[in-house]
Design a protein around this motif. Structure first.
Motif, mmCIF file in Angstrom:
data_model
loop_
_atom_site.group_PDB
_atom_site.id
_atom_site.type_symbol
_atom_site.label_atom_id
_atom_site.label_comp_id
_atom_site.label_asym_id
_atom_site.label_seq_id
_atom_site.Cartn_x
_atom_site.Cartn_y
_atom_site.Cartn_z
ATOM 1 N N ALA A 129 -7.773 -19.569 55.629
ATOM 2 C CA ALA A 129 -7.452 -20.969 55.928
ATOM 3 C C ALA A 129 -6.402 -21.489 54.951
ATOM 4 C CB ALA A 129 -8.712 -21.820 55.865
ATOM 5 N N GLU A 130 -6.556 -21.111 53.691
ATOM 6 C CA GLU A 130 -5.600 -21.564 52.678
ATOM 7 C C GLU A 130 -4.212 -21.017 52.967
ATOM 8 O OE1 GLU A 130 -7.708 -20.302 49.166
ATOM 9 O OE2 GLU A 130 -8.573 -22.312 48.867
ATOM 10 N N LYS A 131 -4.178 -19.755 53.419
ATOM 11 C CA LYS A 131 -2.910 -19.135 53.772
ATOM 12 C C LYS A 131 -2.262 -19.904 54.921
ATOM 13 C CE LYS A 131 -2.976 -14.737 52.404
ATOM 14 N NZ LYS A 131 -3.467 -13.359 52.519
ATOM 15 N N ALA A 132 -3.094 -20.230 55.924
ATOM 16 C CA ALA A 132 -2.566 -20.922 57.102
ATOM 17 C C ALA A 132 -2.100 -22.334 56.757
ATOM 18 C CB ALA A 132 -3.630 -20.972 58.192
ATOM 19 N N LEU A 133 -2.811 -22.994 55.847
ATOM 20 C CA LEU A 133 -2.494 -24.385 55.513
ATOM 21 C C LEU A 133 -1.450 -24.503 54.411
ATOM 22 C CD1 LEU A 133 -6.123 -25.811 55.503
ATOM 23 C CD2 LEU A 133 -4.275 -26.607 56.996
ATOM 24 N N GLY A 134 -1.311 -23.417 53.636
ATOM 25 C CA GLY A 134 -0.399 -23.455 52.503
ATOM 26 C C GLY A 134 -0.910 -24.343 51.380
ATOM 27 N N MET A 135 -2.197 -24.566 51.302
ATOM 28 C CA MET A 135 -2.771 -25.321 50.184
ATOM 29 C C MET A 135 -4.206 -24.900 49.939
ATOM 30 S SD MET A 135 -3.655 -29.031 51.734
ATOM 31 C CE MET A 135 -2.326 -29.415 52.841
ATOM 32 N N GLU A 136 -4.703 -25.290 48.773
ATOM 33 C CA GLU A 136 -6.062 -24.924 48.429
ATOM 34 C C GLU A 136 -7.080 -25.711 49.249
ATOM 35 O OE1 GLU A 136 -8.054 -24.241 44.368
ATOM 36 O OE2 GLU A 136 -5.913 -24.620 43.964
ATOM 37 N N VAL A 137 -8.181 -25.076 49.571
ATOM 38 C CA VAL A 137 -9.245 -25.743 50.316
ATOM 39 C C VAL A 137 -10.519 -25.678 49.480
ATOM 40 C CG1 VAL A 137 -10.713 -25.638 52.359
ATOM 41 C CG2 VAL A 137 -8.274 -25.147 52.553
#
Lengths: 614, 218
Positions: A129-137
C-alpha cells in the motif's frame, strides 16, 4: 517522527483466509491499492532457508516447498489447538499446540503463532500500500468475519499492532461490504449481505436509511468456506484413486499441496465448464479423474444448505420475513460458484448484486470506514451488533446472559447476583461467549475473583456485575459488592489470546524470535504459579479435615509429580502436571468455597492474582 | 482533565447541570451550551425523556427509529476519534445508554416493565398460564415434547401458535389504555398491567419455542 510529520492517511484492509487486500479513499471513492504484483496479496507465507516470502512469491513456493509454506492462517486465529483436531490432516504444514495450548504452526523447530503470521501478511499489505501511495501508512481499519468471537477479534487487533499499524477499528466484513455498496448505488432499504469466503461464512441483514447503516442481525460460521469445498474434492480424488488401487490415504505434505492445488483449480474451472479432468501424479504414474459440475455440487450441497439455514436464522433474529428484503449482496470468492449464487437468489427470490467484485468489496468498505473515523466524512454511520451472547457462569454451570447476541454496540448491561454458601467471602466471575445453555459448551473468555465480600447468610450479599462492550466489540467486566463497596474490574483478556505483555514483546522483538526464550519465561511463570498452588494445597491439608476416601493421597501424588516436573526445564510438562493438580483439587476447592484458602486453589495465575491485589 | 464520572455523581439530583469541562451551565441538550462538549446522556433523563416522549405506553415505531438515528449521530464513538479520552468515554457510555433505551422502548414487554417501574413502585412477576387458553397450552406442550411431528401435528402447532399470537397482540394493545389509567391515578390499573405483562411474557416464551420447533422441522 513527530506528530505533525506523521502520515494522516488511513487505509482499509481485508485480511482474508485466502487473499488480503488494501484500499483507500481517493476523491470521495474507495479504490483498491495495487502493489507490485497487483492489488491482491495472497495470504500465504513461505520460509525459504532464512528468507521470508509473503504473498505471490510465497504462493509460488507452495508446491516446491509445501512443508515450509503456510496458508489459511485465519482459521487458526484465537483458537486452542484442541479446537482444530479435525483439520490436522488437511494442512500440509504442521499445526501444533504452543506452550499454552494455543494453535500454532511449527516450521522446522520454530513454533510460530497465527498472530505473528497474520502480522507478516499485514506488514506485506502495508508495504504494498505504501508503494502504491508513495507515502507511509500507519493507521488502518481491519475487517474480520462478523461471526468472529472476542478472542479472534483481539488476535486480529494484535496482529495489526505487531505489523506496525495503529488499528483504528476492527469492523465486520459484511458490514464493510454494505458500506461500499451504500456509497455506490444502494442507499435505502433492507439488504442482506451473504459473504462466503475461503474459510468463513457470514450473513448480515442491514437497514440503510439516510446514510445510516444499521445492522439488524448477523449469523455465520467461522469455519465454513471454500477451503471445505477443496477438501471435499481432495477426499473424492483419494477415494476414486483407491478404487483404481492407488493408495493416497496419508499423503505426504507435497502430495497434499498438489491435491489441494488440483482441487482448487477444478473448483474454479467448474464455475465455467460442465466437467473437468483432474490429473495428479501419484505412485510413479498419473492418476486422472473426471469431475462433473453436478458431482461437485453434490459434494458441496451440505455446506450450501448450512449457509441457507444461517440466512433463515438471521432473518428470524431480525424479525423479518423474506418478502421484506430489498436487495441481496454477494461477497467472497466462493459466491462465484453457480450453485452458491443460484441457491441464494432462489432463497430470497431476487437477483443478487456482485457488481463491485466479491474479492475487493470488503477492503473498499473498510476504506470508507477508515475515512469516517479520521473525520473524512460524517454523513455515513455504521451501527453494528455483537454476533454472540455474553454472560457469566451461575450455579450449576448455567450461562446467564448479560448481553444478548445481535445487541447494538456499544452495549452496557448490569445484573445483581448473590452467594449460595453461608459466609462466602469470594465470588469467582467467569465470563463466557456463546449461545448454549451450559457454559461448558460456550467459549471461556476469562475469569476473576471478587474478594473481601462481607460474610453473610447465603443469598444475602448483593453483587452487581456490569458488562461494557465497546464499539470494537471488546468487553470490560466489573463486579462490585454493593454493601462493602469492594470492586474488581478487568478488561477481558481472552483465554485463547495473547496477553498485553506478549503483544508488546512481539512488537519489540524480531518477528521470528526463538521459542526457547518464550519457553524459559513461561517456565519461570509456571514455577511461580505452581509454588503458590502447592503452598495453598498444603495449607488446605492443615485446616481442612473432611477428605473423601483416598482424595488426600491422590492430591499428594499429583504434587509429587508436579515437583518432579519443576526440576526439569520443559514448561509443557509443568503445565500438564499443574493442570492435573488443579483438577485433583477442584472438588476440594469447591467444598471449601467459604474458606479464604480456596481463593488460591482456584485456577488462577500468580500474575492475575497480583493484578487483582493492585 | 476533569473526570466526567465524578461530575455526574456530584450533579445527580441537581436541578441544573454544570458542564464537566467548562463548569458552565449545560442547558438541556446533549452538548454544553458554552463549550459545545458532549455531556452524559443520563443527564437528559430516563429513556422516555431521552427520546422526547411522554411517559405513555403507546409509541410510534417510526418516530422511535428516526429519533434513534438522530441521537446516534450525536453520540456514536465513530465521530469522536480525534477527541479527548474523556469525550471518547462519554461517547461510548452515551451510545450504550442510547442503545439500551432504544432496545427497551422498542420491545413491548421491556417497555411495559420499564414504564411500570417509573409509574408505580415495583411490581410482581409470576409466570402463570393465561386464562381461557388451557387447552391450547396443553396441546402445544404435548407437541413440543414429541420427538418427531407428523404433518398433522405441524398444522396443529402452527394454528395453536396463531391463537397465542393473536392473544399476545390483544394484550399488548390493551396495555396502552391501562397505562393511561395508571398515569391518571387509577391505582387499580397496576394489577391489571401486571397480569397483562405476565401473560405476554408467558405467551412469548411458548411462541419462541413453537417458532424454534417449526423452524427446525423445515
Amino acid at each position: 517522527m513527530s506528530m505533525t510529520e506523521k502520515s494522516k492517511i488511513a487505509i482499509g484492509i481485508d485480511l482474508g483466509t485466502t487473499n488480503s487486500l488494501a484500499a483507500v479513499m481517493r476523491d470521495g471513492r474507495p479504490v483498491a491499492l495495487a502493489g507490485e504484483h497487483g492489488a491482491i496479496v495472497p495470504s500465504v507465507i513461505s520460509f525459504q532457508n532464512d528468507q521470508l516470502l509473503v504473498g505471490i512469491p510465497a504462493r509460488q513456493a507452495m508446491l516446491d516447498n509445501p512443508d515450509h509454506t503456510v496458508y489459511s492462517v485465519k482459521r487458526l486465529m484465537g483458537k486452542a489447538a484442541a479446537d482444530l483436531k479435525d483439520s490436522d490432516d488437511r494442512l500440509p504444514f504442521q499445526v501444533v499446540a504452543d506452550s499454552r495450548g494455543l494453535a500454532a504452526v511449527k516450521i522446522d523447530q520454530k513454533i510460530i503463532s497465527p498472530v505473528e503470521l497474520s502480522a507478516a501478511i499485514l506488514r506485506e499489505v502495508k508495504k504494498q500500500a505504501e508503494k502504491a501511495l508513495g507515502m507511509e501508512v500507519e493507521r488502518a481499519v481491519i475487517t474480520v468475519p462478523a461471526y468472529f468471537d472476542d478472542a479472534q477479534r483481539q488476535a486480529t487487533r494484535d496482529a495489526g499492532k505487531i505489523a506496525g499499524l495503529e488499528v483504528l477499528r476492527i469492523i465486520n466484513e459484511p458490514t464493510a461490504a454494505s458500506l461500499a455498496y451504500g456509497m455506490h448505488q444502494l442507499n435505502r432499504g433492507t439488504i442482506v449481505v451473504y459473504d462466503l469466503g475461503g474459510g468463513t461464512f457470514d450473513v448480515s441483514i442491514l437497514r440503510l436509511e439516510n446514510g445510516i447503516f444499521e445492522v439488524l442481525a448477523t449469523a455465520g460460521d467461522t469455519r465454513l468456506g471454500g477451503d471445505d469445498f477443496d477438501m471435499e474434492i481432495v477426499n473424492d480424488i483419494i477415494k476414486q484413486a483407491l478404487k483404481s488401487g492407488i493408495i493416497m490415504d496419508h499423503p505426504s505434505p507435497a502430495m497434499r499441496a498438489t491435491l489441494k492445488r488440483a482441487a482448487e483449480n477444478a473448483k474454479i474451472a467448474l464455475s465455467e465448464v460442465e466437467e473437468m479432468t483432474i490429473v495428479v501424479r501419484a505412485g510413479g504414474g498419473n492418476f486422472s479423474l473426471t469431475l462433473t459440475a453436478i458431482e461437485f455440487e453434490n459434494l458441496i450441497r451440505p455446506y450450501v444448505e448450512r449457509t441457507l439455514d444461517f440466512c433463515r436464522r438471521a432473518l428470524a433474529d431480525a424479525k423479518l420475513t423474506i418478502d421484506k428484503i430489498d436487495e441481496v449482496i454477494l461477497v467472497g470468492g466462493s459466491t462465484r460458484i453457480p450453485m452458491v449464487f443460484n441457491a441464494v437468489e432462489d432463497l430470497f427470490g431476487r437477483p443478487a448484486h456482485c457488481d463491485l467484485g466479491p474479492d475487493e468489496v470488503v477492503a473498499l468498505g473498510a476504506a470508507v470506514q477508515a475515512d469516517i473515523l479520521t473525520g473524512g466524512r460524517n454523513d455515513l454511520l455504521l451501527l453494528d451488533v455483537t454476533p454472540l451472547s455474553l454472560g457469566i457462569e451461575t450455579l450449576g454451570g448455567v450461562m446467564n446472559v448479560l448481553i444478548q447476541r445481535n445487541s447494538k454496540i456499544p452495549a452496557v448491561s448490569k445484573e445483581v447476583f448473590t452467594t449460595y454458601v453461608d459466609g462466602q467471602t469470594n465470588v469467582a466471575i467467569r465470563v463466557y461467549q456463546g449461545e448454549r445453555e451450559l457454559v461448558a459448551d460456550n467459549r471461556a473468555l476469562g475469569n476473576f475473583d471478587l474478594t473481601g465480600i462481607e460474610p453473610q447468610r447465603a443469598g444475602m450479599p448483593r453483587i452487581e456485575v456490569s458488562f461494557m462492550l465497546d464499539a470494537d466489540g471488546i468487553l470490560r467486566v466489573t463486579a462490585h459488592d454493593i454493601r462493602s463497596g469492594k470492586q474488581q474490574q478487568i478488561t477481558i483478556q481472552p483465554s485463547y489470546g495473547l496477553t498485553r505483555d506478549e503483544v508488546n514483546q512481539m512488537v519489540r522483538e524480531s518477528f521470528l524470535h526463538a521459542q526457547d526464550d518464550i519457553d524459559r519465561r513461561l517456565f519461570i511463570e509456571l514455577s511461580n504459579e505452581s509454588g503458590t498452588v502447592i503452598k495453598a494445597t498444603r495449607r488446605a491439608f492443615e485446616v481442612f479435615s473432611e477428605f473423601k476416601d483416598g482424595e488426600r493421597q491422590q492430591i499428594e501424588e499429583t504434587i509429587t509429580r508436579l515437583e518432579e516436573a519443576l526440576r526439569g526445564t520443559d514448561p509443557q510438562a509443568v503445565r500438564e502436571r499443574l493442570d492435573e493438580l488443579n483438577d485433583a483439587t477442584a472438588d476440594l476447592a469447591a467444598r471449601m468455597a467459604d474458606d479464604a484458602v480456596a481463593g488460591a486453589l482456584k485456577r488462577k495465575s500468580v500474575e492475575e492474582a497480583a493484578k487483582l491485589m493492585e | 482533565m476533569p473526570n466526567p464520572e465524578s461530575v455526574r455523581t456530584a450533579l445527580d439530583g441537581a436541578a441544573k447541570h454544570l458542564c464537566w469541562s467548562c463548569r458552565e451551565e449545560t442547558g438541556e441538550g446533549p452538548f454544553c451550551e458554552s463549550c459545545v462538549k458532549i455531556q452524559p446522556a443520563e443527564l437528559m433523563g430516563d429513556y422516555f425523556a431521552l427520546f422526547e416522549l411522554p411517559r405513555a405506553y403507546a409509541v410510534d415505531a417510526q418516530y422511535l427509529k428516526n429519533k434513534f438515528y438522530e441521537l446516534s449521530r450525536k453520540f456514536h464513538p465513530d465521530f469522536y476519534g480525534d477527541k479527548t479520552d474523556a469525550e471518547k468515554t462519554l461517547a461510548r457510555d452515551n451510545s450504550a445508554y442510547l442503545n439500551t433505551a432504544f432496545r427497551t422502548l422498542s420491545d413491548p414487554i421491556k417497555r411495559a416493565e420499564y414504564l411500570l417501574v417509573r409509574c408505580a413502585r415495583g411490581y410482581r412477576v409470576d409466570l402463570v398460564p393465561p386464562q381461557g387458553l388451557f387447552e391450547e397450552i396443553l396441546t402445544a406442550g404435548e407437541l413440543l415434547e414429541k420427538n418427531s411431528l407428523s404433518s398433522e401435528d405441524l398444522t396443529t402447532l402452527r394454528e395453536t401458535g396463531r391463537v397465542f399470537a393473536v392473544r399476545q397482540d390483544e394484550r399488548i394493545v390493551s396495555l396502552a389504555g391501562l397505562f393511561d389509567r395508571l398515569v391518571a391515578g387509577d391505582d387499580a390499573a397496576k394489577g391489571e398491567i401486571e397480569n397483562a405483562i405476565n401473560e405476554i411474557k408467558y405467551l412469548r416464551t411458548i411462541l419462541d419455542r413453537i417458532d424454534q420447533r417449526l423452524h427446525k422441522t423445515i
